[in-house]
Write a protein that holds these residues in place. Structure first.
Motif, short mmCIF file in Angstrom:
data_model
loop_
_atom_site.label_atom_id
_atom_site.label_comp_id
_atom_site.label_asym_id
_atom_site.label_seq_id
_atom_site.Cartn_x
_atom_site.Cartn_y
_atom_site.Cartn_z
N ASP A 11 -37.77 37.97 -16.23
CA ASP A 11 -38.34 39.31 -16.47
C ASP A 11 -37.53 40.39 -15.77
O ASP A 11 -37.29 41.47 -16.32
CB ASP A 11 -39.79 39.37 -16.00
CG ASP A 11 -40.70 38.47 -16.82
OD1 ASP A 11 -40.35 38.20 -18.00
OD2 ASP A 11 -41.74 38.04 -16.31
N THR A 12 -37.10 40.11 -14.56
CA THR A 12 -36.29 41.07 -13.82
C THR A 12 -34.93 41.25 -14.49
O THR A 12 -34.46 42.38 -14.65
CB THR A 12 -36.10 40.60 -12.36
OG1 THR A 12 -37.37 40.38 -11.77
CG2 THR A 12 -35.32 41.61 -11.56
N ILE A 13 -34.31 40.17 -14.90
CA ILE A 13 -33.01 40.24 -15.56
C ILE A 13 -33.10 41.02 -16.86
O ILE A 13 -32.22 41.83 -17.18
CB ILE A 13 -32.43 38.83 -15.78
CG1 ILE A 13 -32.10 38.19 -14.43
CG2 ILE A 13 -31.19 38.88 -16.66
CD1 ILE A 13 -31.70 36.74 -14.51
N ALA A 14 -34.19 40.83 -17.60
CA ALA A 14 -34.36 41.53 -18.88
C ALA A 14 -34.48 43.04 -18.69
O ALA A 14 -34.11 43.81 -19.58
CB ALA A 14 -35.59 40.99 -19.60
N ALA A 15 -34.97 43.48 -17.54
CA ALA A 15 -35.14 44.91 -17.27
C ALA A 15 -33.85 45.58 -16.79
O ALA A 15 -33.80 46.80 -16.70
CB ALA A 15 -36.24 45.10 -16.24
N LEU A 16 -32.82 44.80 -16.48
CA LEU A 16 -31.58 45.35 -15.95
C LEU A 16 -30.55 45.58 -17.05
O LEU A 16 -30.54 44.88 -18.06
CB LEU A 16 -30.98 44.40 -14.90
CG LEU A 16 -31.83 44.16 -13.65
CD1 LEU A 16 -31.18 43.08 -12.81
CD2 LEU A 16 -31.99 45.43 -12.85
N GLN A 17 -29.66 46.54 -16.80
CA GLN A 17 -28.53 46.79 -17.68
C GLN A 17 -27.44 45.77 -17.37
O GLN A 17 -27.41 45.17 -16.29
CB GLN A 17 -27.99 48.21 -17.47
CG GLN A 17 -29.00 49.30 -17.76
CD GLN A 17 -29.29 49.40 -19.24
OE1 GLN A 17 -28.42 49.22 -20.07
NE2 GLN A 17 -30.55 49.65 -19.57
N SER A 18 -26.50 45.60 -18.29
CA SER A 18 -25.45 44.59 -18.10
C SER A 18 -24.58 44.91 -16.88
O SER A 18 -24.19 44.01 -16.15
CB SER A 18 -24.59 44.47 -19.35
OG SER A 18 -23.95 45.69 -19.63
N PHE A 19 -24.28 46.20 -16.63
CA PHE A 19 -23.45 46.54 -15.48
C PHE A 19 -24.19 46.24 -14.17
O PHE A 19 -23.57 45.88 -13.17
CB PHE A 19 -22.98 48.00 -15.52
CG PHE A 19 -24.06 49.02 -15.22
CD1 PHE A 19 -24.23 49.47 -13.92
CD2 PHE A 19 -24.88 49.52 -16.21
CE1 PHE A 19 -25.19 50.41 -13.63
CE2 PHE A 19 -25.84 50.46 -15.93
CZ PHE A 19 -26.01 50.92 -14.63
N GLN A 20 -25.51 46.35 -14.18
CA GLN A 20 -26.29 46.03 -12.98
C GLN A 20 -26.28 44.52 -12.72
O GLN A 20 -26.16 44.09 -11.57
CB GLN A 20 -27.73 46.52 -13.14
CG GLN A 20 -27.85 48.03 -13.17
CD GLN A 20 -29.23 48.50 -13.56
OE1 GLN A 20 -29.84 47.94 -14.48
NE2 GLN A 20 -29.74 49.51 -12.86
N ILE A 21 -26.38 43.76 -13.77
CA ILE A 21 -26.33 42.30 -13.63
C ILE A 21 -24.97 41.86 -13.11
O ILE A 21 -24.86 41.01 -12.22
CB ILE A 21 -26.66 41.61 -14.96
CG1 ILE A 21 -28.12 41.89 -15.35
CG2 ILE A 21 -26.41 40.11 -14.89
CD1 ILE A 21 -28.49 41.46 -16.74
N GLU A 22 -23.90 42.49 -13.63
CA GLU A 22 -22.55 42.15 -13.17
C GLU A 22 -22.37 42.50 -11.69
O GLU A 22 -21.78 41.73 -10.93
CB GLU A 22 -21.51 42.90 -14.00
CG GLU A 22 -21.42 42.39 -15.42
CD GLU A 22 -20.53 43.28 -16.30
OE1 GLU A 22 -19.90 44.21 -15.77
OE2 GLU A 22 -20.49 43.02 -17.51
#
Length: 83
Positions: A11-22
């Motif tokens: 759920d947390t990952i789904a709420a993040l943008q790709s640059f934030q995940i990177e």
């Protein structure tokens, strides 16, 4: 699969943008690498007080970005410089 998915719920990952995940993935990698490098910081004597087999702890970073260590015996901080 990124390291982020190992440490955060979906759920947390789904709420993040790709640059934030990177960025989170890079931070996790840096922390894990730093922890692995700490296993190589073995000193026979403290460079400040000369204590034999000192107990060392991480103590922040110097302005140069290098890891600082603190001797638990004398309380002095110093930078680990690899050769």
């Amino acid at each position: 699969m990124t390291r982020t998915s190992k440490y955060l719920n979906q759920d947390t990952i789904a709420a993040l943008q790709s640059f934030q995940i990177e960025k989170i993935d890079r931070e996790i990698t840096d922390y894990l690498d730093t922890n692995n490098k700490m296993n190589t910081y073995h000193f026979e004597y403290c460079p400040k007080c000369g204590c034999y087999h000192p107990r060392l702890i991480k103590s922040g970073f110097a302005n140069s970005g290098k890891q600082m260590l603190r001797c638990k015996e004398c309380g002095k901080r110093f930078v680990y410089i690899s050769i």
